[in-house]
Scaffold this motif. Sequence first.
Motif, PDB file in Angstrom:
ATOM      1  N   ILE A   1      42.040 -72.785  63.370  1.00 56.99           N
ATOM      2  CA  ILE A   1      41.647 -72.589  64.770  1.00 56.99           C
ATOM      3  C   ILE A   1      42.498 -71.466  65.349  1.00 56.99           C
ATOM      4  O   ILE A   1      43.724 -71.588  65.439  1.00 56.99           O
ATOM      5  CB  ILE A   1      41.853 -73.885  65.586  1.00 56.99           C
ATOM      6  CG1 ILE A   1      41.079 -75.046  64.973  1.00 56.99           C
ATOM      7  CG2 ILE A   1      41.457 -73.670  67.038  1.00 56.99           C
ATOM      8  CD1 ILE A   1      41.382 -76.396  65.602  1.00 56.99           C
ATOM      9  N   ARG A   2      41.867 -70.376  65.727  1.00 50.60           N
ATOM     10  CA  ARG A   2      42.596 -69.203  66.217  1.00 50.60           C
ATOM     11  C   ARG A   2      42.702 -69.255  67.735  1.00 50.60           C
ATOM     12  O   ARG A   2      41.692 -69.306  68.446  1.00 50.60           O
ATOM     13  CB  ARG A   2      41.887 -67.917  65.791  1.00 50.60           C
ATOM     14  CG  ARG A   2      41.520 -67.839  64.323  1.00 50.60           C
ATOM     15  CD  ARG A   2      42.722 -67.972  63.406  1.00 50.60           C
ATOM     16  NE  ARG A   2      43.668 -66.887  63.600  1.00 50.60           N
ATOM     17  CZ  ARG A   2      44.796 -66.759  62.902  1.00 50.60           C
ATOM     18  NH1 ARG A   2      45.104 -67.660  61.960  1.00 50.60           N
ATOM     19  NH2 ARG A   2      45.613 -65.744  63.124  1.00 50.60           N
ATOM     20  N   LEU A   3      43.925 -69.243  68.245  1.00 54.12           N
ATOM     21  CA  LEU A   3      44.168 -69.294  69.678  1.00 54.12           C
ATOM     22  C   LEU A   3      45.185 -68.236  70.072  1.00 54.12           C
ATOM     23  O   LEU A   3      46.052 -67.861  69.266  1.00 54.12           O
ATOM     24  CB  LEU A   3      44.691 -70.680  70.081  1.00 54.12           C
ATOM     25  CG  LEU A   3      43.775 -71.871  69.807  1.00 54.12           C
ATOM     26  CD1 LEU A   3      44.513 -73.177  70.094  1.00 54.12           C
ATOM     27  CD2 LEU A   3      42.504 -71.783  70.631  1.00 54.12           C
TER      28      LEU A   3
ATOM     29  N   GLY B   1      34.635 -79.153  64.352  1.00 61.66           N
ATOM     30  CA  GLY B   1      34.037 -77.823  64.268  1.00 61.66           C
ATOM     31  C   GLY B   1      34.687 -76.752  65.095  1.00 61.66           C
ATOM     32  O   GLY B   1      34.221 -75.605  65.119  1.00 61.66           O
ATOM     33  N   LEU B   2      35.773 -77.076  65.791  1.00 59.00           N
ATOM     34  CA  LEU B   2      36.425 -76.076  66.636  1.00 59.00           C
ATOM     35  C   LEU B   2      37.081 -74.994  65.775  1.00 59.00           C
ATOM     36  O   LEU B   2      37.815 -75.297  64.829  1.00 59.00           O
ATOM     37  CB  LEU B   2      37.477 -76.738  67.524  1.00 59.00           C
ATOM     38  CG  LEU B   2      38.224 -75.820  68.486  1.00 59.00           C
ATOM     39  CD1 LEU B   2      37.262 -75.222  69.520  1.00 59.00           C
ATOM     40  CD2 LEU B   2      39.353 -76.565  69.183  1.00 59.00           C
ATOM     41  N   LYS B   3      36.835 -73.724  66.132  1.00 61.09           N
ATOM     42  CA  LYS B   3      37.417 -72.602  65.401  1.00 61.09           C
ATOM     43  C   LYS B   3      38.199 -71.651  66.308  1.00 61.09           C
ATOM     44  O   LYS B   3      38.961 -70.821  65.814  1.00 61.09           O
ATOM     45  CB  LYS B   3      36.324 -71.809  64.680  1.00 61.09           C
ATOM     46  CG  LYS B   3      35.585 -72.615  63.620  1.00 61.09           C
ATOM     47  CD  LYS B   3      34.479 -71.786  62.969  1.00 61.09           C
ATOM     48  CE  LYS B   3      33.711 -72.624  61.943  1.00 61.09           C
ATOM     49  NZ  LYS B   3      32.586 -71.835  61.353  1.00 61.09           N
ATOM     50  N   GLY B   4      38.016 -71.755  67.608  1.00 61.14           N
ATOM     51  CA  GLY B   4      38.728 -70.847  68.505  1.00 61.14           C
ATOM     52  C   GLY B   4      38.091 -70.845  69.873  1.00 61.14           C
ATOM     53  O   GLY B   4      37.300 -71.723  70.224  1.00 61.14           O
ATOM     54  N   ALA B   5      38.434 -69.826  70.660  1.00 59.34           N
ATOM     55  CA  ALA B   5      37.927 -69.699  72.023  1.00 59.34           C
ATOM     56  C   ALA B   5      37.787 -68.227  72.367  1.00 59.34           C
ATOM     57  O   ALA B   5      38.556 -67.382  71.881  1.00 59.34           O
ATOM     58  CB  ALA B   5      38.857 -70.384  73.016  1.00 59.34           C
ATOM     59  N   THR B   6      36.823 -67.930  73.207  1.00 66.44           N
ATOM     60  CA  THR B   6      36.688 -66.549  73.682  1.00 66.44           C
ATOM     61  C   THR B   6      37.766 -66.224  74.717  1.00 66.44           C
ATOM     62  O   THR B   6      38.076 -65.056  74.939  1.00 66.44           O
ATOM     63  CB  THR B   6      35.304 -66.333  74.335  1.00 66.44           C
ATOM     64  OG1 THR B   6      35.170 -67.228  75.456  1.00 66.44           O
ATOM     65  CG2 THR B   6      34.190 -66.597  73.340  1.00 66.44           C
ATOM     66  N   GLY B   7      38.289 -67.248  75.332  1.00 66.79           N
ATOM     67  CA  GLY B   7      39.294 -67.058  76.368  1.00 66.79           C
ATOM     68  C   GLY B   7      40.696 -67.375  75.889  1.00 66.79           C
ATOM     69  O   GLY B   7      41.052 -67.121  74.733  1.00 66.79           O
TER      70      GLY B   7
ATOM     71  N   GLN C   1      33.339 -71.169  74.671  1.00 62.92           N
ATOM     72  CA  GLN C   1      32.983 -70.013  75.512  1.00 62.92           C
ATOM     73  C   GLN C   1      33.779 -70.104  76.821  1.00 62.92           C
ATOM     74  O   GLN C   1      33.264 -70.409  77.893  1.00 62.92           O
ATOM     75  CB  GLN C   1      31.484 -70.000  75.779  1.00 62.92           C
ATOM     76  CG  GLN C   1      30.626 -70.039  74.537  1.00 62.92           C
ATOM     77  CD  GLN C   1      30.894 -68.868  73.611  1.00 62.92           C
ATOM     78  OE1 GLN C   1      30.702 -67.702  74.009  1.00 62.92           O
ATOM     79  NE2 GLN C   1      31.333 -69.130  72.401  1.00 62.92           N
ATOM     80  N   GLY C   2      35.062 -69.835  76.697  1.00 61.24           N
ATOM     81  CA  GLY C   2      35.979 -69.960  77.816  1.00 61.24           C
ATOM     82  C   GLY C   2      37.371 -70.273  77.316  1.00 61.24           C
ATOM     83  O   GLY C   2      37.738 -69.882  76.194  1.00 61.24           O
ATOM     84  N   ASP C   3      38.135 -70.981  78.121  1.00 62.11           N
ATOM     85  CA  ASP C   3      39.522 -71.289  77.786  1.00 62.11           C
ATOM     86  C   ASP C   3      39.653 -72.685  77.181  1.00 62.11           C
ATOM     87  O   ASP C   3      38.846 -73.581  77.456  1.00 62.11           O
ATOM     88  CB  ASP C   3      40.394 -71.229  79.041  1.00 62.11           C
ATOM     89  CG  ASP C   3      40.388 -69.864  79.700  1.00 62.11           C
ATOM     90  OD1 ASP C   3      40.322 -68.854  78.968  1.00 62.11           O
ATOM     91  OD2 ASP C   3      40.449 -69.816  80.950  1.00 62.11           O
ATOM     92  N   ILE C   4      40.685 -72.854  76.397  1.00 60.39           N
ATOM     93  CA  ILE C   4      41.106 -74.175  75.937  1.00 60.39           C
ATOM     94  C   ILE C   4      42.364 -74.530  76.707  1.00 60.39           C
ATOM     95  O   ILE C   4      43.292 -73.712  76.825  1.00 60.39           O
ATOM     96  CB  ILE C   4      41.358 -74.194  74.426  1.00 60.39           C
ATOM     97  CG1 ILE C   4      40.027 -74.094  73.674  1.00 60.39           C
ATOM     98  CG2 ILE C   4      42.110 -75.454  74.004  1.00 60.39           C
ATOM     99  CD1 ILE C   4      40.152 -74.071  72.166  1.00 60.39           C
ATOM    100  N   VAL C   5      42.408 -75.749  77.241  1.00 59.20           N
ATOM    101  CA  VAL C   5      43.502 -76.175  78.107  1.00 59.20           C
ATOM    102  C   VAL C   5      44.202 -77.390  77.476  1.00 59.20           C
ATOM    103  O   VAL C   5      43.552 -78.389  77.166  1.00 59.20           O
ATOM    104  CB  VAL C   5      43.004 -76.555  79.514  1.00 59.20           C
ATOM    105  CG1 VAL C   5      44.190 -76.885  80.431  1.00 59.20           C
ATOM    106  CG2 VAL C   5      42.137 -75.446  80.100  1.00 59.20           C
ATOM    107  N   LEU C   6      45.503 -77.280  77.305  1.00 55.16           N
ATOM    108  CA  LEU C   6      46.337 -78.399  76.875  1.00 55.16           C
ATOM    109  C   LEU C   6      46.962 -78.982  78.134  1.00 55.16           C
ATOM    110  O   LEU C   6      47.795 -78.344  78.780  1.00 55.16           O
ATOM    111  CB  LEU C   6      47.407 -77.921  75.897  1.00 55.16           C
ATOM    112  CG  LEU C   6      48.344 -78.976  75.303  1.00 55.16           C
ATOM    113  CD1 LEU C   6      47.576 -79.994  74.477  1.00 55.16           C
ATOM    114  CD2 LEU C   6      49.421 -78.301  74.445  1.00 55.16           C
TER     115      LEU C   6
END
Length: 493
Positions: A287-289, A154-160, A125-130
């Motif tokens: 995982i959709r990004l 279990g990671l599938k994506g992010a809202t951000g 529920q937010g951003d994923i940061v590399l």
Amino acid sequence: MVITRRMMLAGLLAGAAFPAGAEGMDSSPRPVARGGKAAARLIAGPLDASELIAAAKLGAASVAYVLLDARTGAVLEAREPDLALPPASVAKAVTSLYALEKLGAGYRFATRVLATGPLRGGIVQGDIVLAGGGDPTLQTDQLGDLVARLAKAGLKGATGRLLYWDGALPRLKEIAADQPAHVGYNAAVSGLNLNFNRAYFEWKRVDGQWRTSVDARGERFLPGVDMVRVDVATRDAPLFTYAPGRVEEWTVASGALGKGGSRWLPVRDPGAYVAEVFRTLARAQGIRLEVGERVASVPPGDEIGRVESEPLPDVLRDMLKFSTNLTAECVGLTASGQSSLEASGKVQSDWVRATFGASFEMHDHSGLGGRSRVTAAGMARVLAQAEREKRGLKPILRDMGMKDDKGKVIKGHPVKVLAKSGTLNFVSGLAGHIVPPGSGARELVFAIFSGDPERRDAVPIALREEPEGGKGWTSRARRLQGQLINRWAGLYA
């Protein structure tokens, strides 16, 4: 073709081609791996060093060397000991000492994945940061395994968004401005690095047409790369042209391609490259990004995954063995905390002066640039004192082997030559330890530099990958190094 990390280190760090058939494009001039069947004949008698230097036929090049007793520091032989010459990759030995002191032997580089919000139903529920930590050794397989662990959790994506931060180190398009654009050993530098900041370009002829592809292959993962494009141009020269942009555009001369082959090309925006490969690998794991966006600082968030490098001594051992310029610059910049190579090289030079009393003028950490200068006396002094103080360099130096009078390694020779070599156009260096067998034998420390900087600077930049006469000159300079070491081992060890 499956590319292992060792294959990449051993052959691809110089930008060398891996031909699909018998033909391929030019490879970069780099120290030839020592080994192979050797003749048994040593130098016949203790020839005077001046005779060996004259026989090397290095033209107007200067030759400087110093030989020390490792225990006492006494000078046993010297020629032009205070003459300042380019160190080439011998500089990496001093960078290793600097990094070990400033960072510590337990230091590991880390590349992290952060989430700025909680995970609900597999969606952040937010951003994923590399977030990069300046790791120069990160490979596609490590990144692929990181993504696989995230998917398993279990990671599938992010809202951000997918954000990436490459600000742990300064963003540099290249190490040295005086090298051709296409050579892989003149890498870009960033806080995010992958595959030594190179992409794999492959070409083949099919039904009279060229087919090209660019990817970031590892041993187990094969992600395609869209941000680098290579087109074949009908010409014989120049070999490559390059145009920067959001998509890095290359053209390659058709006359150089043969029937097919492959080569690693430098990527000039490593942060964007790592983010694209990460997103592609994530998509393959479900995982959709979104397309990655660069950020100037790391947003606050919780760590959900990381990749760490090997401990610093292992990173440096590979750097010294394979002479990886990117690794040298990343560890040097991390150790100094400076925002440019020029400033970082100066800080390291000041440290050498304060620690060892030797005057160095370094403008980078790898020795790739042609402006850096060291002396044989200074280099030998640094190595001898570092060993007496057990600073950890000698255990990670490569055994270069004793040579016969033809420059071939003598297999099984009891004397070890633990050293670092360095090569630029019409510049060659070697410095290290001569270690005879037996506890009572006298160990020696040496530094040898040969160089004709004016001849090097006269070569047009476009021709510096393999200039006319350069290969033969380097071969003779290396043979001279082996002859001097052979002579010293017989006289003093």
